[in-house]
Design a protein around this motif. Structure first.
Motif, PDB file in Angstrom:
ATOM      1  N   PHE A  92      -7.299 -32.922 -14.965  1.00  0.00           N
ATOM      2  CA  PHE A  92      -8.177 -33.482 -13.942  1.00  0.00           C
ATOM      3  C   PHE A  92      -8.940 -34.662 -14.532  1.00  0.00           C
ATOM      4  O   PHE A  92      -9.046 -34.782 -15.752  1.00  0.00           O
ATOM      5  CB  PHE A  92      -9.164 -32.415 -13.463  1.00  0.00           C
ATOM      6  N   PRO A  93      -9.515 -35.511 -13.685  1.00  0.00           N
ATOM      7  CA  PRO A  93     -10.349 -36.604 -14.208  1.00  0.00           C
ATOM      8  C   PRO A  93     -11.483 -36.049 -15.073  1.00  0.00           C
ATOM      9  O   PRO A  93     -11.939 -34.915 -14.862  1.00  0.00           O
ATOM     10  CB  PRO A  93     -10.898 -37.262 -12.941  1.00  0.00           C
ATOM     11  N   LYS A  94     -11.928 -36.830 -16.036  1.00  0.00           N
ATOM     12  CA  LYS A  94     -12.936 -36.390 -17.005  1.00  0.00           C
ATOM     13  C   LYS A  94     -14.245 -35.976 -16.341  1.00  0.00           C
ATOM     14  O   LYS A  94     -14.924 -35.079 -16.823  1.00  0.00           O
ATOM     15  CB  LYS A  94     -13.187 -37.516 -18.005  1.00  0.00           C
ATOM     16  N   GLY A  95     -14.615 -36.598 -15.262  1.00  0.00           N
ATOM     17  CA  GLY A  95     -15.854 -36.243 -14.575  1.00  0.00           C
ATOM     18  C   GLY A  95     -17.007 -37.146 -14.966  1.00  0.00           C
ATOM     19  O   GLY A  95     -16.834 -38.182 -15.589  1.00  0.00           O
ATOM     20  N   GLU A  96     -18.193 -36.707 -14.598  1.00  0.00           N
ATOM     21  CA  GLU A  96     -19.414 -37.474 -14.828  1.00  0.00           C
ATOM     22  C   GLU A  96     -20.146 -36.945 -16.055  1.00  0.00           C
ATOM     23  O   GLU A  96     -20.184 -35.739 -16.294  1.00  0.00           O
ATOM     24  CB  GLU A  96     -20.343 -37.365 -13.610  1.00  0.00           C
ATOM     25  N   LEU A  97     -20.755 -37.859 -16.815  1.00  0.00           N
ATOM     26  CA  LEU A  97     -21.557 -37.466 -17.965  1.00  0.00           C
ATOM     27  C   LEU A  97     -22.759 -36.658 -17.479  1.00  0.00           C
ATOM     28  O   LEU A  97     -23.508 -37.107 -16.602  1.00  0.00           O
ATOM     29  CB  LEU A  97     -22.012 -38.713 -18.723  1.00  0.00           C
ATOM     30  N   ALA A  98     -22.917 -35.455 -18.007  1.00  0.00           N
ATOM     31  CA  ALA A  98     -24.015 -34.582 -17.588  1.00  0.00           C
ATOM     32  C   ALA A  98     -25.351 -35.136 -18.041  1.00  0.00           C
ATOM     33  O   ALA A  98     -25.481 -35.610 -19.173  1.00  0.00           O
ATOM     34  CB  ALA A  98     -23.803 -33.181 -18.156  1.00  0.00           C
ATOM     35  N   THR A  99     -26.329 -35.085 -17.164  1.00  0.00           N
ATOM     36  CA  THR A  99     -27.657 -35.615 -17.478  1.00  0.00           C
ATOM     37  C   THR A  99     -28.705 -34.510 -17.578  1.00  0.00           C
ATOM     38  O   THR A  99     -29.883 -34.804 -17.756  1.00  0.00           O
ATOM     39  CB  THR A  99     -28.098 -36.631 -16.397  1.00  0.00           C
ATOM     40  N   THR A 100     -28.281 -33.247 -17.477  1.00  0.00           N
ATOM     41  CA  THR A 100     -29.232 -32.140 -17.581  1.00  0.00           C
ATOM     42  C   THR A 100     -29.721 -31.992 -19.017  1.00  0.00           C
ATOM     43  O   THR A 100     -29.143 -32.548 -19.945  1.00  0.00           O
ATOM     44  CB  THR A 100     -28.585 -30.813 -17.134  1.00  0.00           C
ATOM     45  N   LYS A 101     -30.759 -31.231 -19.206  1.00  0.00           N
ATOM     46  CA  LYS A 101     -31.346 -31.000 -20.533  1.00  0.00           C
ATOM     47  C   LYS A 101     -30.886 -29.660 -21.108  1.00  0.00           C
ATOM     48  O   LYS A 101     -31.583 -29.050 -21.908  1.00  0.00           O
ATOM     49  CB  LYS A 101     -32.875 -31.006 -20.430  1.00  0.00           C
ATOM     50  N   THR A 102     -29.715 -29.187 -20.713  1.00  0.00           N
ATOM     51  CA  THR A 102     -29.243 -27.858 -21.108  1.00  0.00           C
ATOM     52  C   THR A 102     -28.132 -27.899 -22.153  1.00  0.00           C
ATOM     53  O   THR A 102     -27.385 -26.941 -22.297  1.00  0.00           O
ATOM     54  CB  THR A 102     -28.745 -27.084 -19.871  1.00  0.00           C
ATOM     55  N   HIS A 103     -28.053 -29.008 -22.883  1.00  0.00           N
ATOM     56  CA  HIS A 103     -27.003 -29.143 -23.886  1.00  0.00           C
ATOM     57  C   HIS A 103     -27.384 -30.196 -24.925  1.00  0.00           C
ATOM     58  O   HIS A 103     -28.315 -30.971 -24.726  1.00  0.00           O
ATOM     59  CB  HIS A 103     -25.667 -29.515 -23.229  1.00  0.00           C
ATOM     60  N   VAL A 104     -26.626 -30.208 -26.014  1.00  0.00           N
ATOM     61  CA  VAL A 104     -26.747 -31.213 -27.066  1.00  0.00           C
ATOM     62  C   VAL A 104     -25.446 -31.996 -27.060  1.00  0.00           C
ATOM     63  O   VAL A 104     -24.364 -31.418 -26.945  1.00  0.00           O
ATOM     64  CB  VAL A 104     -26.937 -30.534 -28.446  1.00  0.00           C
ATOM     65  N   GLY A 105     -25.512 -33.320 -27.177  1.00  0.00           N
ATOM     66  CA  GLY A 105     -24.312 -34.148 -27.228  1.00  0.00           C
ATOM     67  C   GLY A 105     -23.806 -34.529 -25.850  1.00  0.00           C
ATOM     68  O   GLY A 105     -24.436 -34.244 -24.830  1.00  0.00           O
ATOM     69  N   ASP A 106     -22.647 -35.185 -25.835  1.00  0.00           N
ATOM     70  CA  ASP A 106     -22.065 -35.660 -24.576  1.00  0.00           C
ATOM     71  C   ASP A 106     -21.144 -34.612 -23.963  1.00  0.00           C
ATOM     72  O   ASP A 106     -20.218 -34.125 -24.620  1.00  0.00           O
ATOM     73  CB  ASP A 106     -21.275 -36.950 -24.804  1.00  0.00           C
ATOM     74  N   VAL A 107     -21.414 -34.299 -22.689  1.00  0.00           N
ATOM     75  CA  VAL A 107     -20.626 -33.334 -21.923  1.00  0.00           C
ATOM     76  C   VAL A 107     -20.339 -33.958 -20.564  1.00  0.00           C
ATOM     77  O   VAL A 107     -21.252 -34.441 -19.897  1.00  0.00           O
ATOM     78  CB  VAL A 107     -21.381 -31.999 -21.732  1.00  0.00           C
ATOM     79  N   TRP A 108     -19.073 -33.967 -20.166  1.00  0.00           N
ATOM     80  CA  TRP A 108     -18.665 -34.477 -18.865  1.00  0.00           C
ATOM     81  C   TRP A 108     -18.274 -33.306 -17.985  1.00  0.00           C
ATOM     82  O   TRP A 108     -17.571 -32.388 -18.433  1.00  0.00           O
ATOM     83  CB  TRP A 108     -17.480 -35.429 -18.995  1.00  0.00           C
TER      84      TRP A 108
ATOM     85  N   THR B  41     -12.094 -29.035 -24.193  1.00  0.00           N
ATOM     86  CA  THR B  41     -12.092 -29.075 -22.727  1.00  0.00           C
ATOM     87  C   THR B  41     -11.714 -27.696 -22.216  1.00  0.00           C
ATOM     88  O   THR B  41     -10.843 -27.032 -22.778  1.00  0.00           O
ATOM     89  CB  THR B  41     -11.052 -30.101 -22.219  1.00  0.00           C
ATOM     90  N   TYR B  42     -12.392 -27.268 -21.153  1.00  0.00           N
ATOM     91  CA  TYR B  42     -12.026 -25.996 -20.528  1.00  0.00           C
ATOM     92  C   TYR B  42     -12.254 -26.047 -19.027  1.00  0.00           C
ATOM     93  O   TYR B  42     -13.010 -26.885 -18.526  1.00  0.00           O
ATOM     94  CB  TYR B  42     -12.778 -24.805 -21.138  1.00  0.00           C
TER      95      TYR B  42
END
Length: 153
Positions: free
Chosen positions: A30-46, A127-128
């Motif tokens: 699937f497409p990579k998606g949008e870069l997450a902007t929440t404060k619930t993670h460290v690093g880049d997550v799409w 990716t999962y």
């Protein structure tokens, strides 16, 4: 088995089949998606929603793509969650248990209410696909420490 369970099983089999077909071809599902902007993670997550719940299917499917070193905070899911790893190498840890290394093609069942975290290793993205029943929102807890993640001894 009732028709609702059969429908859910058919959808899950289709997702797993498509996942493993794409894995065999080394193609993104699937497409990579949008870069997450929440404060619930460290690093880049799409993140991208693959399929949302509706009047027939009371669960959602999302894809998460983690850059190397990215990880979610400790959290739990009231209805549980299933993770289908489609690329890379990552970590999964339940509170009070050792951290596990998870690789492409593996499946993790996050039991309802169990505190855990997951993410990429320091040197590999991961990716999962995640599927969760619509039984309450994710409960976010504290940040995973560098010691828990394994980058600080």
């Amino acid at each position: 088995m009732n028709s609702r369970r059969i429908s859910k099983l058919i959808l899950l089999v289709a997702i797993v089949t498509l996942t493993f077909q794409a894995l065999a071809q080394n193609a993104p599902l699937f497409p990579k998606g949008e870069l997450a902007t929440t404060k619930t993670h460290v690093g880049d997550v799409w993140l991208s929603e693959v399929s949302g719940p509706d009047s027939t299917f009371a669960f959602s499917i999302a894809q998460a793509v983690f850059a190397p070193g990215a990880r979610l905070d400790w959290h739990s899911h009231p209805g549980g969650q299933i993770l289908l790893f489609t690329d890379g190498e990552g970590y999964y840890q339940e509170r009070g248990k050792p951290r596990k290394t998870i690789r492409k093609g593996e499946v993790v069942k996050c039991q309802p209410g169990v505190e855990h975290w997951h993410g990429a290793t320091p040197t590999s993205g991961v990716t999962y696909l995640a599927t969760s029943p619509a039984k309450g929102k994710t409960i976010w807890l504290q940040r995973v420490t560098d010691e828990e993640y394994g980058t600080k001894k």
